[in-house]
Write an enzyme that holds these catalytic residues in place. Structure first.
Site, PDB file in Angstrom:
ATOM      1  N   LYS A  52       0.906  -1.161  -0.140  1.00  0.00           N
ATOM      2  CA  LYS A  52      -0.065  -0.056  -0.153  1.00  0.00           C
ATOM      3  C   LYS A  52       0.892   1.195  -0.239  1.00  0.00           C
ATOM      4  CE  LYS A  52      -3.581  -2.325   2.408  1.00  0.00           C
ATOM      5  NZ  LYS A  52      -4.060  -2.989   3.772  1.00  0.00           N
ATOM      6  N   GLN A  96      -4.148  -1.418   9.977  1.00  0.00           N
ATOM      7  CA  GLN A  96      -4.072  -2.780   9.454  1.00  0.00           C
ATOM      8  C   GLN A  96      -4.675  -3.931  10.364  1.00  0.00           C
ATOM      9  OE1 GLN A  96      -3.149  -3.540   6.088  1.00  0.00           O
ATOM     10  NE2 GLN A  96      -3.685  -5.578   6.734  1.00  0.00           N
ATOM     11  N   ASP A 119     -10.678   2.819   4.704  1.00  0.00           N
ATOM     12  CA  ASP A 119     -10.949   1.466   4.369  1.00  0.00           C
ATOM     13  C   ASP A 119     -12.347   1.042   4.342  1.00  0.00           C
ATOM     14  OD1 ASP A 119      -8.931  -0.452   4.201  1.00  0.00           O
ATOM     15  OD2 ASP A 119      -8.419  -0.581   6.262  1.00  0.00           O
TER      16      ASP A 119
END
Ligand code: NAD
Length: 293
Positions: A52, A96, A119
């Site tokens: 990412k 994450q 997200d």
């Protein structure tokens, strides 16, 4: 049969985003800035976050990586989230998952400002998605919708069978495909571990979305001729001929099913690469304040 090449499509979208950044720079605007919080040193999480951050750098975004140790307290992590919420230069950030067991992941997700939740995991964004309001779509379902869109696959009036009902894939993609939208208007059946006669359900599908995490679960006899297949599964299977001793396969028995389909995604190189582009697109939208003004 036509292959849906996620790797190529992701490359194209990243090039488009890089051009947008050039344009922003030329106009003296704000460069999109994504932050990622990686707790501990789980190798899979490290690899995901690494890709990412590298993607951000490649297309000209700013990126910030924060790496608290695995024994960071919940309070400290919530403090980091708070700082990112307040930082005016950070447009969006991700924490994450999975998090270490001593940290309540739900509490952390809830602490993220929905305006910066690129997200799309915060209940506010999830609820807005369900209501068809502007929101950040969760990365994997967003990637799937983008694939269907860019390959001009007709979804309206089609019968879609989703395998799996997780909060990150099965449930949101079911909602998105049943919504009144350009990619949508499907009649959706959600199947899961308690579904009876799953093969019969899948056999009726014009579009199959497989997201259960069982290698090659969807077999030839379960697929109608001409079906569209989106294979989300990423499973390791032993392969002594492979360098690492394993290889990745999807939830679909690709070798035997592909010829029956009109479109199919490969694994790897299908849905996977689209996940990162979704995050990058959400970050650009966040920097432009497109969702929350
Ligand atoms: P999960 O483990 O959270 O959920 C699995 C779902 O499958 C559950 O809803 C369960 O009810 C259902 N299920 C389990 N056994 C079943 C059976 N025998 N028959 C029918 N349904 C059954 O899974 P997830 O997080 O949604 O991930 C699913 C797969 O997709 C995994 O292989 C994961 O690695 C992969 N994945 C890929 C991406 C990507 O970017 N390509 C993103 C997320 C997940």
């Amino acid at each position: 049969m036509q292959l849906i090449d996620g790797k190529q499509l992701a490359k194209t979208i990243k090039e488009e985003l890089a051009q947008e950044v050039e344009q922003i720079k030329a106009n003296g605007g704000k460069i999109p800035h994504l932050a990622a919080v990686l707790v501990g040193d789980d190798p899979a999480s490290k690899a995901y976050v690494g890709s990412k951050v590298r993607s951000c750098e490649k297309i000209g975004y700013k990126s910030t990586l924060i790496t608290p140790a695995a024994d960071v307290s919940e309070e400290e992590l919530l403090g980091i989230v708070d700082k990112l919420n307040m930082d005016p230069d950070i447009d969006g950030f991700i924490v994450q998952l999975p998090l270490p067991k001593h940290i309540d992941a739900e509490k952390v997700t809830l602490a993220i400002d929905p305006k910066k939740d690129v997200d799309g995991f915060h209940p506010q964004n999830f609820g807005r998605m369900a209501l068809g309001l502007p929101c950040y779509l969760p990365a994997t379902p967003f990637g799937i919708v983008t694939m269907l869109d860019r390959y001009n696959i007709e979804t309206s009036g089609k019968h879609c069978v989703v395998l799996g009902r997780s909060n990150i894939v099965g449930t949101p993609i079911s909602l998105l495909l049943s919504r009144k939208a350009k990619v949508g208007n499907c009649t959706v059946t959600i199947t899961h571990s308690r579904t009876k006669n799953i093969a019969e359900e899948v056999k009726r599908a014009d579009i199959i979305i497989a997201a259960i995490g069982i290698p090659r679960f969807v077999t030839e006899d379960m697929v109608k001729d001409g079906a569209v297949i989106i294979d989300v599964g990423i499973n390791r299977v032993e392969d002594p001929t492979a360098k690492r001793g394993y290889r990745l396969v999807g939830d679909v028995d690709y070798e035997n099913v592909a010829e029956k389909c009109s479109f199919i995604t490969p694994v790897p190189g299908g849905v996977g690469p689209m996940t990162v582009t979704s995050l990058l697109t959400n970050t650009l939208r966040a920097s432009r304040k497109e969702v929350y003004g």
